[in-house]
Design an enzyme around this catalytic site. Structure first.
Site, PDB file in Angstrom:
ATOM      1  N   ARG A   1       3.096  -4.550   0.529  1.00  0.00           N
ATOM      2  CA  ARG A   1       3.420  -5.672   1.404  1.00  0.00           C
ATOM      3  C   ARG A   1       2.995  -6.999   0.783  1.00  0.00           C
ATOM      4  O   ARG A   1       3.440  -8.060   1.208  1.00  0.00           O
ATOM      5  CB  ARG A   1       2.791  -5.471   2.785  1.00  0.00           C
ATOM      6  CG  ARG A   1       3.477  -4.341   3.559  1.00  0.00           C
ATOM      7  CD  ARG A   1       2.894  -4.089   4.922  1.00  0.00           C
ATOM      8  NE  ARG A   1       3.470  -2.863   5.497  1.00  0.00           N
ATOM      9  CZ  ARG A   1       2.873  -2.092   6.374  1.00  0.00           C
ATOM     10  NH1 ARG A   1       1.671  -2.420   6.837  1.00  0.00           N
ATOM     11  NH2 ARG A   1       3.454  -1.005   6.821  1.00  0.00           N
ATOM     12  N   GLY A   2       2.146  -6.909  -0.252  1.00  0.00           N
ATOM     13  CA  GLY A   2       1.809  -8.105  -1.015  1.00  0.00           C
ATOM     14  C   GLY A   2       2.769  -8.361  -2.164  1.00  0.00           C
ATOM     15  O   GLY A   2       2.666  -9.382  -2.849  1.00  0.00           O
TER      16      GLY A   2
ATOM     17  N   GLY B   1      -6.331  -1.661  -2.232  1.00  0.00           N
ATOM     18  CA  GLY B   1      -6.149  -1.499  -0.804  1.00  0.00           C
ATOM     19  C   GLY B   1      -4.848  -0.764  -0.504  1.00  0.00           C
ATOM     20  O   GLY B   1      -4.144  -0.311  -1.412  1.00  0.00           O
TER      21      GLY B   1
ATOM     22  N   GLY C   1      -4.439  -7.871  -3.381  1.00  0.00           N
ATOM     23  CA  GLY C   1      -4.465  -7.986  -1.934  1.00  0.00           C
ATOM     24  C   GLY C   1      -5.820  -8.417  -1.425  1.00  0.00           C
ATOM     25  O   GLY C   1      -6.797  -8.505  -2.178  1.00  0.00           O
TER      26      GLY C   1
ATOM     27  N   GLU D   1       1.306  -1.850  -9.370  1.00  0.00           N
ATOM     28  CA  GLU D   1       0.251  -1.038  -8.762  1.00  0.00           C
ATOM     29  C   GLU D   1       0.514   0.447  -9.015  1.00  0.00           C
ATOM     30  O   GLU D   1      -0.395   1.195  -9.408  1.00  0.00           O
ATOM     31  CB  GLU D   1       0.177  -1.308  -7.259  1.00  0.00           C
ATOM     32  CG  GLU D   1      -0.398  -2.663  -6.912  1.00  0.00           C
ATOM     33  CD  GLU D   1      -0.295  -2.994  -5.430  1.00  0.00           C
ATOM     34  OE1 GLU D   1      -1.049  -3.880  -4.980  1.00  0.00           O
ATOM     35  OE2 GLU D   1       0.534  -2.383  -4.726  1.00  0.00           O
TER      36      GLU D   1
END
Length: 270
Positions: free
Chosen positions: A135-136, A121, A64, A142
């Protein structure tokens, strides 16, 4: 300006450090305030996080716009000889490419199942350090890598602070298998109908085709009008649905949250 939230007040298990970027009083007329862009705030938070990195560490490298600054900084410190013997485990193909271009040695969880430190992030941070991420589009990798980390530092600007997850009105992503995605999306929307949920397939803006994750899956973006309630209950309900791979709530995973705002940097430790 910086925003104060209840759980950001120190307790027996939580500490907060605030580094103010305010000049001392001067008898001369004060200069006009410096207005930092959102990207500059992200960079400040990222650089602060990299101060926790030590030579010899296995690092989870986030994905991100904010995490990109941290990866850039790690690459710079390696190049200057300030850091040595670092191994990075990237959370996406995009971060993998970035790290390779910076000369950061890379590996994976198969070779290094325990990660010393992960930096990434977040799209939302609630008052008790729970997160919305993904949202990425990289939420599964992750969560795998950051869940394997001894310490997980989250870096955000103050616009990401919310009273409750979903409170920004923006997407809370759920990664699903492509097979019968409409069926799964409908089940997700019904699950949270009391919260005014709308579930939408994420698509590419240029052609309207479904967004495909690094794992070959689709993403359903869930939008809430009201609080979804107990997060662990919500998590269990989502994961019990056949077709769901993972969701973007990172509950009780962050060990440190670094927030950059107009008045300085706030470091909150669990």
């Amino acid at each position: 300006m910086a925003i104060a939230y209840p759980c950001f007040i120190g307790s027996d298990k939580q500490t907060v450090e605030t580094v103010l970027m305010i000049s001392p009083p001067s008898p001369s007329p004060a200069p006009p305030p410096v207005i930092l862009t959102q990207d500059e705030l992200k960079k400040i938070a990222a650089y602060k996080a990299v101060e926790f990195v030590e030579s010899g560490m296995v690092l989870g490298l986030g994905t991100g716009s904010t995490a990109k600054h941290a990866v850039d900084r790690i690459g710079e410190l390696l190049r200057r000889g300030k850091l040595k013997n670092i191994i990075g485990i990237p959370t996406s193909k995009k971060t993998h490419e970035q790290a390779l271009s910076l000369g950061i040695p890379l590996s994976d969880l198969d070779s290094h199942p325990v990660v010393d430190l992960a930096i990434d992030g977040a799209d939302e941070v609630d008052t008790c350090m729970n997160l919305v991420k993904g949202r990425g589009g990289s939420l599964l990798r992750e969560k795998m890598i950051e869940g394997a980390s001894k310490k997980f530092i989250v870096i955000v600007d103050e616009s990401k602070l919310v009273k409750h997850l979903g409170g920004s009105g923006l997407a809370m992503p759920v990664e699903i298998v492509p097979f019968c995605w409409k069926f799964t999306a409908q089940k997700l929307q019904i699950l949270f109908e009391d919260s005014g949920c709308v579930a939408k397939l994420r698509t590419y803006t240029e052609n309207g085709e479904p967004f495909v994750t690094d794992n070959g899956n689709y993403i359903i973006d869930m939008y809430f009008k009201r609080d979804i309630g107990d997060l662990n209950t919500a998590s269990d309900s989502i994961l019990r649905l056949p077709g769901v791979v993972e969701h973007g709530m990172f509950i009780s995973m962050a060990s440190t949250v670094i927030v950059a705002g107009e008045l300085g940097v706030t470091v909150k430790n669990k």
